[in-house]
Write a protein that holds these residues in place. Structure first.
Motif, short mmCIF file in Angstrom:
data_model
loop_
_atom_site.label_atom_id
_atom_site.label_comp_id
_atom_site.label_asym_id
_atom_site.label_seq_id
_atom_site.Cartn_x
_atom_site.Cartn_y
_atom_site.Cartn_z
N ASP A 25 -16.42 -32.04 -15.09
CA ASP A 25 -15.92 -31.01 -16.01
C ASP A 25 -14.46 -31.27 -16.35
OD1 ASP A 25 -15.97 -28.68 -17.56
OD2 ASP A 25 -15.59 -27.34 -15.87
N VAL A 26 -14.09 -30.91 -17.57
CA VAL A 26 -12.69 -30.89 -17.99
C VAL A 26 -12.46 -29.48 -18.50
CG1 VAL A 26 -10.98 -31.76 -19.63
CG2 VAL A 26 -12.59 -33.34 -18.57
N ASN A 27 -11.52 -28.78 -17.86
CA ASN A 27 -11.27 -27.38 -18.19
C ASN A 27 -9.83 -27.23 -18.67
OD1 ASN A 27 -11.47 -24.61 -18.39
ND2 ASN A 27 -11.09 -24.28 -16.22
N LEU A 28 -9.66 -26.69 -19.84
CA LEU A 28 -8.35 -26.44 -20.42
C LEU A 28 -8.21 -24.94 -20.59
CD1 LEU A 28 -6.08 -28.30 -21.37
CD2 LEU A 28 -7.13 -28.33 -23.62
N SER A 29 -7.21 -24.33 -19.91
CA SER A 29 -7.07 -22.87 -19.99
C SER A 29 -5.60 -22.46 -19.89
CB SER A 29 -7.88 -22.21 -18.87
OG SER A 29 -7.40 -22.62 -17.60
N GLU A 30 -5.36 -21.20 -20.16
CA GLU A 30 -4.02 -20.62 -20.05
C GLU A 30 -4.00 -19.73 -18.81
OE1 GLU A 30 -1.21 -20.84 -22.10
OE2 GLU A 30 -2.24 -22.45 -23.16
N LYS A 31 -2.98 -19.91 -17.97
CA LYS A 31 -2.80 -19.06 -16.79
C LYS A 31 -1.32 -18.72 -16.68
CE LYS A 31 -6.64 -20.77 -14.01
NZ LYS A 31 -7.06 -21.45 -12.80
N SER A 32 -1.03 -17.44 -16.71
CA SER A 32 0.35 -16.96 -16.59
C SER A 32 1.29 -17.64 -17.58
CB SER A 32 0.87 -17.15 -15.17
OG SER A 32 0.02 -16.55 -14.23
N GLY A 33 0.82 -17.83 -18.80
CA GLY A 33 1.65 -18.43 -19.83
C GLY A 33 1.77 -19.95 -19.76
N LYS A 34 1.11 -20.58 -18.80
CA LYS A 34 1.14 -22.04 -18.67
C LYS A 34 -0.24 -22.61 -19.02
CE LYS A 34 4.62 -22.69 -15.11
NZ LYS A 34 4.90 -23.22 -13.78
N THR A 35 -0.23 -23.81 -19.55
CA THR A 35 -1.48 -24.50 -19.82
C THR A 35 -1.94 -25.18 -18.54
OG1 THR A 35 -0.82 -24.88 -22.11
CG2 THR A 35 -2.60 -26.25 -21.25
N PHE A 36 -3.19 -24.97 -18.19
CA PHE A 36 -3.77 -25.55 -16.98
C PHE A 36 -4.86 -26.53 -17.42
CE2 PHE A 36 -7.11 -25.60 -13.76
CZ PHE A 36 -6.38 -25.95 -12.63
N LEU A 37 -4.76 -27.77 -16.95
CA LEU A 37 -5.76 -28.79 -17.23
C LEU A 37 -6.41 -29.18 -15.90
CD1 LEU A 37 -7.27 -30.89 -18.90
CD2 LEU A 37 -5.23 -32.34 -18.81
N GLY A 38 -7.65 -28.78 -15.73
CA GLY A 38 -8.40 -29.10 -14.51
C GLY A 38 -9.46 -30.15 -14.81
N ALA A 72 4.67 -27.64 -21.53
CA ALA A 72 4.47 -28.00 -20.12
C ALA A 72 3.05 -27.60 -19.69
CB ALA A 72 5.50 -27.27 -19.26
N TYR A 73 2.48 -28.37 -18.79
CA TYR A 73 1.13 -28.08 -18.33
C TYR A 73 1.01 -28.45 -16.86
CZ TYR A 73 0.34 -33.11 -18.79
OH TYR A 73 0.41 -34.47 -18.67
N VAL A 74 0.00 -27.87 -16.24
CA VAL A 74 -0.32 -28.17 -14.84
C VAL A 74 -1.60 -28.99 -14.86
CG1 VAL A 74 -0.95 -27.20 -12.60
CG2 VAL A 74 0.74 -26.03 -14.03
N LEU A 75 -1.57 -30.17 -14.23
CA LEU A 75 -2.74 -31.05 -14.18
C LEU A 75 -3.27 -31.09 -12.75
CD1 LEU A 75 -4.66 -33.25 -15.28
CD2 LEU A 75 -2.85 -34.91 -14.86
N GLU A 76 -4.55 -30.84 -12.61
CA GLU A 76 -5.20 -30.91 -11.30
C GLU A 76 -6.47 -31.74 -11.42
OE1 GLU A 76 -7.76 -27.72 -9.04
OE2 GLU A 76 -5.63 -27.28 -8.72
N VAL A 77 -6.54 -32.81 -10.63
CA VAL A 77 -7.73 -33.66 -10.58
C VAL A 77 -8.32 -33.51 -9.19
CG1 VAL A 77 -8.63 -36.02 -10.71
CG2 VAL A 77 -6.74 -35.32 -12.21
N SER A 78 -9.60 -33.15 -9.12
CA SER A 78 -10.26 -32.98 -7.83
C SER A 78 -11.76 -33.22 -7.96
CB SER A 78 -9.99 -31.58 -7.28
OG SER A 78 -10.58 -30.60 -8.11
N SER A 79 -12.44 -33.14 -6.84
CA SER A 79 -13.90 -33.21 -6.85
C SER A 79 -14.42 -31.78 -6.75
CB SER A 79 -14.40 -34.06 -5.69
OG SER A 79 -14.03 -33.47 -4.46
#
Length: 157
Positions: A25-38, A72-79
């Motif tokens: 999955d690739v998830n792009l969302s907004e959390k607390s005014g920041k872009t989150f890319l999971g 600015a964005y937060v990038l998180e790569v995981s299983s």
């Protein structure tokens, strides 16, 4: 946003460590005014922290070079965790001989051992328990289109 997500998926695909790894999955969302890319990845033989870190660096570098993320964005790569639903044929294939709990589109739940994965369905071995009788097993074929959610059941035996 869907065009950006598609472009990010292509970048991730290009930087996967090898053919054993695949995108869940690739998830792009907004959390607390920041872009989150999971980004969730899996592998036929398990995902290592090193593989996640390497992919994170490569994706981040390409996103920065192409200036695809304006803010600015937060990038998180995981299983995916053990409670993350299966969503691809390849994930089902990886979990043959494991216990699955499947919620069907009609709301019914079925739990059984995954025996086979076909092009359009899976085959489960399901135990039927009747009061006062010995449990019997039957094989059920369940089409992917009839499944709402499938979770691998963790056994601590």
């Amino acid at each position: 946003m869907t065009e950006l997500k598609r472009s990010i998926q292509e970048i991730v695909e290009k930087h996967l460590p090898d053919e054993n790894h695949f995108i869940v999955d690739v998830n792009l969302s907004e959390k607390s005014g920041k872009t989150f890319l999971g980004i969730l990845i899996d592998s036929d033989s398990g995902v290592t922290i090193q593989a996640c870190a390497k992919l994170s660096r490569a994706v981040s570098e390409e996103l920065e070079a192409k200036e695809m993320m304006p803010d600015a964005y937060v990038l998180e790569v995981s299983s995916p965790g053990v409670d993350y639903p299966l969503n691809s044929r390849r994930q089902y294939q990886k979990n043959i001989n494991r216990e699955l709990k499947i919620t069907l589109t009609n709301g019914e739940e079925v739990t059984g051992k995954l025996l086979e994965v076909g092009d359009a369905e899976i085959k489960l071995s399901v135990k039927n328990k009747e009061k006062g009788k010995k449990a019997s097993e039957e094989e059920l074929q369940i089409p992917f289109e009839k499944m709402k959610k499938s979770i691998v059941q963790v056994s601590f035996k």
